[in-house]
Write a protein that holds these residues in place. Structure first.
Motif, PDB file in Angstrom:
ATOM      1  N   HIS A 111      -2.427 -44.689  19.761  1.00  0.00           N
ATOM      2  CA  HIS A 111      -2.172 -44.412  18.612  1.00  0.00           C
ATOM      3  C   HIS A 111      -1.346 -45.594  17.905  1.00  0.00           C
ATOM      4  N   LEU A 112      -0.432 -45.720  18.383  1.00  0.00           N
ATOM      5  CA  LEU A 112       0.274 -46.195  18.234  1.00  0.00           C
ATOM      6  C   LEU A 112      -0.467 -48.181  17.963  1.00  0.00           C
ATOM      7  N   LEU A 113      -1.337 -48.435  19.054  1.00  0.00           N
ATOM      8  CA  LEU A 113      -2.127 -50.106  18.591  1.00  0.00           C
ATOM      9  C   LEU A 113      -3.039 -49.829  18.293  1.00  0.00           C
ATOM     10  N   GLY A 114      -3.060 -48.810  16.628  1.00  0.00           N
ATOM     11  CA  GLY A 114      -4.861 -48.617  16.518  1.00  0.00           C
ATOM     12  C   GLY A 114      -5.321 -47.242  16.856  1.00  0.00           C
ATOM     13  N   GLY A 115      -5.300 -47.304  17.903  1.00  0.00           N
ATOM     14  CA  GLY A 115      -6.641 -46.012  18.150  1.00  0.00           C
ATOM     15  C   GLY A 115      -8.326 -46.831  17.913  1.00  0.00           C
ATOM     16  N   ASP A 116      -8.908 -45.685  17.388  1.00  0.00           N
ATOM     17  CA  ASP A 116     -10.322 -45.873  17.172  1.00  0.00           C
ATOM     18  C   ASP A 116     -10.121 -47.537  15.523  1.00  0.00           C
ATOM     19  N   GLN A 117      -9.393 -47.490  15.701  1.00  0.00           N
ATOM     20  CA  GLN A 117      -9.722 -48.529  14.157  1.00  0.00           C
ATOM     21  C   GLN A 117      -9.302 -49.730  14.953  1.00  0.00           C
ATOM     22  N   ASN A 118      -8.890 -49.940  15.482  1.00  0.00           N
ATOM     23  CA  ASN A 118      -9.250 -51.241  16.660  1.00  0.00           C
ATOM     24  C   ASN A 118      -9.910 -50.844  18.076  1.00  0.00           C
ATOM     25  N   ASN A 119     -10.024 -50.115  18.327  1.00  0.00           N
ATOM     26  CA  ASN A 119     -11.416 -49.931  19.049  1.00  0.00           C
ATOM     27  C   ASN A 119     -10.564 -50.237  20.912  1.00  0.00           C
ATOM     28  N   ALA A 157      -5.601 -35.780  20.505  1.00  0.00           N
ATOM     29  CA  ALA A 157      -6.214 -37.496  20.310  1.00  0.00           C
ATOM     30  C   ALA A 157      -7.310 -37.661  18.842  1.00  0.00           C
ATOM     31  N   GLU A 158      -7.831 -36.462  18.521  1.00  0.00           N
ATOM     32  CA  GLU A 158      -8.207 -36.311  16.809  1.00  0.00           C
ATOM     33  C   GLU A 158      -7.113 -36.925  15.718  1.00  0.00           C
ATOM     34  N   ARG A 159      -7.024 -35.694  16.437  1.00  0.00           N
ATOM     35  CA  ARG A 159      -5.203 -36.256  15.147  1.00  0.00           C
ATOM     36  C   ARG A 159      -4.639 -37.438  14.943  1.00  0.00           C
ATOM     37  N   LEU A 160      -4.766 -37.350  15.859  1.00  0.00           N
ATOM     38  CA  LEU A 160      -4.042 -39.657  16.006  1.00  0.00           C
ATOM     39  C   LEU A 160      -5.132 -40.219  15.883  1.00  0.00           C
ATOM     40  N   GLY A 161      -6.284 -39.867  15.626  1.00  0.00           N
ATOM     41  CA  GLY A 161      -7.626 -40.821  15.750  1.00  0.00           C
ATOM     42  C   GLY A 161      -7.540 -41.807  16.742  1.00  0.00           C
ATOM     43  N   VAL A 162      -7.823 -41.348  17.952  1.00  0.00           N
ATOM     44  CA  VAL A 162      -8.032 -42.013  19.378  1.00  0.00           C
ATOM     45  C   VAL A 162      -9.131 -41.093  20.182  1.00  0.00           C
ATOM     46  N   THR A 163      -9.618 -41.746  20.866  1.00  0.00           N
ATOM     47  CA  THR A 163     -10.901 -40.910  21.563  1.00  0.00           C
ATOM     48  C   THR A 163     -10.677 -41.459  23.093  1.00  0.00           C
ATOM     49  N   VAL A 164     -10.763 -40.109  23.520  1.00  0.00           N
ATOM     50  CA  VAL A 164     -11.184 -40.135  24.977  1.00  0.00           C
ATOM     51  C   VAL A 164     -12.306 -40.349  25.511  1.00  0.00           C
ATOM     52  N   LEU A 165     -12.345 -41.011  27.217  1.00  0.00           N
ATOM     53  CA  LEU A 165     -13.501 -41.285  27.649  1.00  0.00           C
ATOM     54  C   LEU A 165     -13.371 -41.083  29.008  1.00  0.00           C
ATOM     55  N   TYR A 197     -19.068 -31.480  26.577  1.00  0.00           N
ATOM     56  CA  TYR A 197     -19.366 -31.766  24.287  1.00  0.00           C
ATOM     57  C   TYR A 197     -19.693 -30.414  23.932  1.00  0.00           C
ATOM     58  N   THR A 198     -20.346 -30.056  24.841  1.00  0.00           N
ATOM     59  CA  THR A 198     -20.778 -28.478  23.625  1.00  0.00           C
ATOM     60  C   THR A 198     -19.940 -27.627  23.375  1.00  0.00           C
ATOM     61  N   LEU A 199     -18.923 -27.399  25.567  1.00  0.00           N
ATOM     62  CA  LEU A 199     -17.820 -26.627  25.441  1.00  0.00           C
ATOM     63  C   LEU A 199     -16.768 -27.129  24.135  1.00  0.00           C
ATOM     64  N   ILE A 200     -16.344 -28.352  24.220  1.00  0.00           N
ATOM     65  CA  ILE A 200     -15.385 -28.625  23.250  1.00  0.00           C
ATOM     66  C   ILE A 200     -16.301 -29.958  22.241  1.00  0.00           C
ATOM     67  N   PRO A 201     -16.748 -29.139  20.491  1.00  0.00           N
ATOM     68  CA  PRO A 201     -17.882 -30.745  20.546  1.00  0.00           C
ATOM     69  C   PRO A 201     -16.915 -31.754  19.641  1.00  0.00           C
ATOM     70  N   SER A 202     -15.082 -31.742  19.928  1.00  0.00           N
ATOM     71  CA  SER A 202     -15.222 -32.557  18.851  1.00  0.00           C
ATOM     72  C   SER A 202     -15.553 -34.360  18.898  1.00  0.00           C
ATOM     73  N   LYS A 203     -15.739 -34.833  18.427  1.00  0.00           N
ATOM     74  CA  LYS A 203     -16.455 -36.704  18.473  1.00  0.00           C
ATOM     75  C   LYS A 203     -15.105 -36.980  18.997  1.00  0.00           C
ATOM     76  N   SER A 204     -13.823 -36.938  19.094  1.00  0.00           N
ATOM     77  CA  SER A 204     -12.386 -37.681  20.186  1.00  0.00           C
ATOM     78  C   SER A 204     -12.678 -37.749  21.556  1.00  0.00           C
ATOM     79  N   HIS A 205     -13.986 -37.299  21.902  1.00  0.00           N
ATOM     80  CA  HIS A 205     -14.104 -37.562  23.755  1.00  0.00           C
ATOM     81  C   HIS A 205     -15.533 -37.654  23.730  1.00  0.00           C
ATOM     82  N   GLY A 206     -15.858 -38.590  24.486  1.00  0.00           N
ATOM     83  CA  GLY A 206     -17.256 -39.565  24.803  1.00  0.00           C
ATOM     84  C   GLY A 206     -16.922 -40.205  26.244  1.00  0.00           C
ATOM     85  N   GLU A 207     -17.525 -41.091  26.244  1.00  0.00           N
ATOM     86  CA  GLU A 207     -17.607 -41.560  28.055  1.00  0.00           C
ATOM     87  C   GLU A 207     -17.836 -42.977  28.163  1.00  0.00           C
ATOM     88  N   ILE A 208     -17.650 -43.466  30.122  1.00  0.00           N
ATOM     89  CA  ILE A 208     -17.717 -44.306  30.069  1.00  0.00           C
ATOM     90  C   ILE A 208     -18.561 -44.813  31.576  1.00  0.00           C
TER      91      ILE A 208
END
Length: 380
Positions: A111-119, A157-165, A197-208
């Motif tokens: 988040h301090l590094l810009g999170g999703d804004q800076n990928n 993570a969603e509140r801070l604009g960060v995505t967990v992978l 993703y069905t259990l936690i529909p938020s878009k603030s998590h995904g995958e590597i």
């Protein structure tokens, strides 16, 4: 008709450089021609002994630290992400809580590094709870434990604009070979990830996605990408597998792990048993284009990613037997260099003067953020 190249950047993962400083890794990345770095930031007091590294001071990371890091990476024209890959829902209870709290620290840093804004994403494992898994409906119970643990983490993570992978390694050697199962990380198969993703529909998590793990499971990574929600896919781990033509594959099969039995009994029967905890599935980790052929068609794999519009980084995770595992820094770097050269014509356009060249650099944005306290699972 050739598919349009999306100029995906090629990054290095720092697990291959546990003894180098951050400045040394940045210099190496530039020399090798990479466009970014996935910084491993494991707990220094963690219990993992394989492929770990810590390249940020996670306990003393401030807004000023973030600004300095953004300036440092912009000066080198590199991008970055973070990751620490531990068991978050199983194993020793004290350790798993420490792993969860560490993940929250990394989300704050991102988040301090810009999170999703800076990928800037945060990579993790989920792990597996075998105490639950040994019960009837054990997989369902692991899904429920995942939801209990990760729902507040992903909301944070969603509140801070960060995505967990999540990475899809089964961590097949994470437990003693005396255990029957080698399934030690919940998101190891596509079905699990879809359920998560069905259990936690938020878009603030995904995958590597790391294709090497599906290869030895006799699953075609191209088919997996075809069936993947591309909006959930943020990174590709570049690592591959050569499935070994060995006696033990015939004896134990390609579907099930090799099992540990009494050594004298195995010797009398003339069958192979595991030599160590990771010796279960008859494969060898490789880097594509370095030291021979592997068991995946990289043309087909990159083509399906182009078709689906994947524009994220290809991160080289060097665990190759003939490169990182030699302990030789030159061989380590040669593996990275060969892989970059191997991927270049698959991912980048041809420049008349410079050959295949990456041409999509975007500097990290200077972000205005207020410092926030470190959270724990008790407070998040």
């Amino acid at each position: 008709m050739a598919l349009q190249k999306l100029n995906n950047p090629i990054w290095l993962m720092t697990s291959a450089y546990p003894d180098l400083t951050l400045d040394e890794i940045i210099s190496t990345a530039k020399e090798l021609g990479a466009q970014g770095i996935d910084l491993c930031v494991f707990r220094k007091d963690g219990t993992r002994e394989d492929h770990t590294a810590t390249h940020l001071d996670y306990d003393n990371f401030t807004v000023d630290t973030a600004k300095e890091l953004i300036e440092k990476f912009n000066a080198a024209e590199l991008s970055l992400s973070l990751g620490a890959f531990e068991n978050m829902i199983g194993g020793d209870e004290d350790q798993r809580v420490k792993n969860q709290n560490h993940l929250l620290k990394l989300i704050r840093i991102a988040h301090l590094l810009g999170g999703d804004q800076n990928n800037v994403k945060v990579g993790t494992f989920v792990g597996y709870n075998h105490a639950l898994g040994n019960e009837i409906d054990g997989f369902q119970k692991n899904l429920e434990e995942y939801k209990r643990v990760f729902e507040p983490i992903i909301a944070y993570a969603e509140r801070l604009g960060v995505t967990v992978l999540y990475e899809n390694c089964p961590m097949e050697g994470w437990r003693s070979s005396r255990y029957t199962s080698t399934y030690n990380n919940l998101p190891a198969v596509l079905a699990a990830r879809k359920l998560m993703y069905t259990l936690i529909p938020s878009k603030s998590h995904g995958e590597i996605y790391d294709p090497s793990h599906d290869i030895w499971q006799n699953t075609n990574p191209v088919d997996v990408i075809q069936a993947t929600d591309i909006s959930r896919l943020h990174r590709i781990h570049v690592k591959t597998t050569r499935n070994l033509k060995v006696k033990s594959r015939t004896e134990w099969g390609g579907m099930y792990p090799m099992q540990h039995v009494d050594e004298s009994l195995a010797e009398k029967a003339g069958i192979d048993i595991p030599k160590h905890d990771w010796d279960r599935h008859h494969y060898e980790a490789m880097l594509p284009g370095f030291g021979g052929t592997d068991n995946m068609d990289w043309n087909d794999f990159t083509d399906v990613l182009k078709e689906k519009g994947f524009s994220g980084p290809f991160e080289i995770e060097n665990e190759a037997k003939n490169s990182k595992d030699t302990g030789n820094m030159k061989a380590n770097n040669q593996g990275f260099q060969a892989t970059i050269n191997f991927l270049s014509p698959l991912l980048w356009d041809l420049d008349e003067k410079n050959g295949y060249q990456f041409a999509n650099y975007k500097p990290l944005e200077a972000v205005e953020v207020t410092d926030i306290p470190v959270e724990t699972m008790d407070t998040v």
